[in-house]
Design a protein around this motif. Sequence first.
Motif, PDB file in Angstrom:
ATOM      1  N   ARG A  75      39.394  31.925  38.772  1.00 15.45           N
ATOM      2  CA  ARG A  75      40.077  33.169  38.507  1.00 15.45           C
ATOM      3  C   ARG A  75      41.398  32.378  37.652  1.00 15.45           C
ATOM      4  NH1 ARG A  75      40.563  33.114  44.714  1.00 15.45           N
ATOM      5  NH2 ARG A  75      40.062  35.209  45.218  1.00 15.45           N
ATOM      6  N   LEU A 113      41.372  34.861  34.310  1.00 16.35           N
ATOM      7  CA  LEU A 113      42.773  35.785  33.240  1.00 16.35           C
ATOM      8  C   LEU A 113      42.986  34.171  32.242  1.00 16.35           C
ATOM      9  CD1 LEU A 113      45.447  34.778  36.703  1.00 16.35           C
ATOM     10  CD2 LEU A 113      44.956  36.417  35.877  1.00 16.35           C
ATOM     11  N   THR A 141      47.462  43.311  35.912  1.00 17.42           N
ATOM     12  CA  THR A 141      47.171  42.471  37.553  1.00 17.42           C
ATOM     13  C   THR A 141      48.187  42.876  38.169  1.00 17.42           C
ATOM     14  OG1 THR A 141      48.192  40.942  36.032  1.00 17.42           O
ATOM     15  CG2 THR A 141      45.982  40.623  35.693  1.00 17.42           C
ATOM     16  N   PHE A 154      45.363  38.361  41.774  1.00 20.74           N
ATOM     17  CA  PHE A 154      45.610  37.875  39.917  1.00 20.74           C
ATOM     18  C   PHE A 154      46.652  38.442  39.929  1.00 20.74           C
ATOM     19  CE2 PHE A 154      40.895  38.696  40.073  1.00 20.74           C
ATOM     20  CZ  PHE A 154      40.752  37.565  39.535  1.00 20.74           C
TER      21      PHE A 154
END
Length: 222
Positions: free
Chosen positions: A113, A117, A132, A138
């Motif tokens: 993750r 990002l 997001t 997120f």
Amino acid sequence: MEIIQFFMNLLSDPRGAIAGWIVALGPFWVYSPLFLIVFVETGLVFFPFLPGDSLLFAAGVFSADGGGLNIWATLFIFYAAAILGNTSNYWIARFFGSRIIDSGKVKALTPERMAKLDHFFAKYGGLTIIITRFMPFFRTFAPFIAGTGHMNFAKFTLFNVIGGVSWVTSFVLVGYFFGGISFVQEHFEVIVLGIVAVSVAPAIIGAIKAAMNSRKKKKEQA
């Protein structure tokens, strides 16, 4: 166990939760748990599983005439919660981000993750904070990652406000305008699950693509 049951009930039946708060807390204090849940989801990296999208939608339903909530109060309470939550998350990361990541205590903040990002920030810049907002998990981690060094506070604040207002307005007004339709009332739980599924879909698709690309690279290297 009671807190776990509370969250499970909230996830499965946000309409029932809000109805109970209206009765128990009255027309003024009912906004306190609404504010708190959205603030915690967006403001504390430890709680990415809270039901922001479905809660906004359900609150919009109750903001229609006779529902017990006022549409303007609902919107501004959620605006404040979303914007202040992200701001809190940003500054937590600014001061404690590296320690939190190194501790490994936030199991949901996986390397995958974080890499995703990082890619979002590299590709979209500040728009990542807006994009997001509409992606569970997120939206909790994006301001945290921004606070670890991806963005200065002035730029972050601009996109934070735009993203927070857009997210809240979209889901609350959909509930407000369409929540009174008999089909929506009769299939409310299914629609809430649908909202969650649509919100989570981009993250799932991204994870599948990443896994497929990783497997492809391993085959090419073999």
